[in-house]
Scaffold this active site. Sequence first.
Site, short mmCIF file in Angstrom:
data_model
loop_
_atom_site.label_atom_id
_atom_site.label_comp_id
_atom_site.label_asym_id
_atom_site.label_seq_id
_atom_site.Cartn_x
_atom_site.Cartn_y
_atom_site.Cartn_z
N PRO A 209 0.79 -1.23 0.00
CA PRO A 209 0.00 0.00 0.00
C PRO A 209 0.82 1.29 0.00
CG PRO A 209 -0.17 -1.11 2.12
CD PRO A 209 0.50 -2.07 1.18
N ASN A 210 0.32 2.21 -0.76
CA ASN A 210 0.84 3.59 -0.86
C ASN A 210 2.13 3.70 -1.67
OD1 ASN A 210 -1.27 4.74 0.85
ND2 ASN A 210 -0.26 3.62 2.50
N ARG B 13 4.57 10.80 -2.15
CA ARG B 13 4.44 10.44 -0.75
C ARG B 13 5.73 10.72 0.03
NH1 ARG B 13 4.67 4.19 1.32
NH2 ARG B 13 4.09 4.72 3.45
N TYR C 268 11.00 8.74 1.28
CA TYR C 268 11.03 7.73 0.23
C TYR C 268 11.67 8.22 -1.08
CZ TYR C 268 7.89 5.48 3.50
OH TYR C 268 7.36 4.93 4.64
N ASN D 33 8.01 -5.63 -1.02
CA ASN D 33 7.93 -4.56 -0.04
C ASN D 33 6.46 -4.51 0.39
OD1 ASN D 33 7.78 -2.26 1.46
ND2 ASN D 33 8.94 -0.98 0.03
N ALA E 50 3.14 -1.03 4.85
CA ALA E 50 2.61 -1.06 6.22
C ALA E 50 2.19 -2.47 6.66
CB ALA E 50 1.44 -0.10 6.34
N HIS F 186 4.16 -4.74 9.13
CA HIS F 186 4.09 -4.61 10.59
C HIS F 186 2.80 -5.16 11.19
CE1 HIS F 186 7.36 -2.02 9.42
NE2 HIS F 186 6.54 -1.15 8.86
N ASP G 9 2.00 -15.93 6.23
CA ASP G 9 1.54 -17.30 5.93
C ASP G 9 1.58 -17.58 4.43
OD1 ASP G 9 1.16 -17.93 8.56
OD2 ASP G 9 -1.02 -17.66 8.55
N GLU H 49 12.62 -9.48 1.60
CA GLU H 49 11.85 -8.33 2.12
C GLU H 49 12.65 -7.05 1.85
OE1 GLU H 49 11.87 -8.38 6.38
OE2 GLU H 49 10.48 -6.69 6.58
N HIS I 137 12.66 -2.69 2.14
CA HIS I 137 12.09 -1.40 2.56
C HIS I 137 12.98 -0.30 2.02
CE1 HIS I 137 9.28 -3.47 5.04
NE2 HIS I 137 10.28 -4.20 5.52
N ILE I 138 12.35 0.69 1.43
CA ILE I 138 13.10 1.82 0.87
C ILE I 138 13.78 2.60 1.99
CG2 ILE I 138 12.82 4.01 -0.38
CD1 ILE I 138 10.37 2.58 -1.79
N SER I 139 13.04 2.84 3.07
CA SER I 139 13.59 3.55 4.23
C SER I 139 14.22 2.54 5.19
CB SER I 139 12.49 4.33 4.93
OG SER I 139 11.55 3.43 5.50
N ARG J 288 13.19 3.98 12.62
CA ARG J 288 11.93 4.73 12.63
C ARG J 288 11.08 4.37 13.87
NH1 ARG J 288 9.32 4.73 6.82
NH2 ARG J 288 8.12 6.42 7.82
N ARG K 48 7.14 0.24 13.69
CA ARG K 48 7.76 -0.31 12.47
C ARG K 48 8.86 -1.32 12.78
NH1 ARG K 48 5.65 3.24 8.44
NH2 ARG K 48 5.33 5.28 9.35
#
Length: 147
Positions: free
Chosen positions: A9-10, A17, A22, A74, A77, A80, A87, A98, A100-102, A107, A111
């Site tokens: 999402p997002n 954003r 990001y 990625n 949200a 978390h 699963d 996995e 994550h850009i950040s 953070r 998170r």
Amino acid sequence: MKIFVLNGPNLNLLGVREPEVYGRGTYAELCEMISLYGAERDIEVEFRQTNCEGTLVDYIHEAFYDGADGIVINPAAYTHTSVAILDAVKSVALPTVEVHISDVSLREDFRQKSYIRAACVATVMGKGFGGYIEAIKILEDIIGSKS
Ligand code: DQA
């Protein structure tokens, strides 16, 4: 070699954003960068992005049914919060990285928990868009050493 690159999402709003977190690159630019890398290395790349948890689960299943060798994800949200996505990755048992850009480790407290991490072969965070390429390289090493 075929991989799925899944974004949650997002992430369709990359570039708009929170650019201070990001960056200014768009989702289309991210896909373009990955496509170019894939073309150089003869890797077939399928891209999916969704704002819905169940759809992300469906895309993980699709990677399996489509014969993918690995997944870069990625979950945004849902990292978390989502046992369903954890699963799904366990269910298909494809090597999954996995991303994550950040750097989520620096953070907010909420998170710090990643449900999906337990099912992933590696996590790449805080490397911006380059983290996706690093994730693909990890898959290349794993998949290459299997075949
Ligand atoms: C993110 C980090 C998550 O905490 C956040 O919810 C996102 C993006 C990242 O790429 O840094 O949406 O996964």
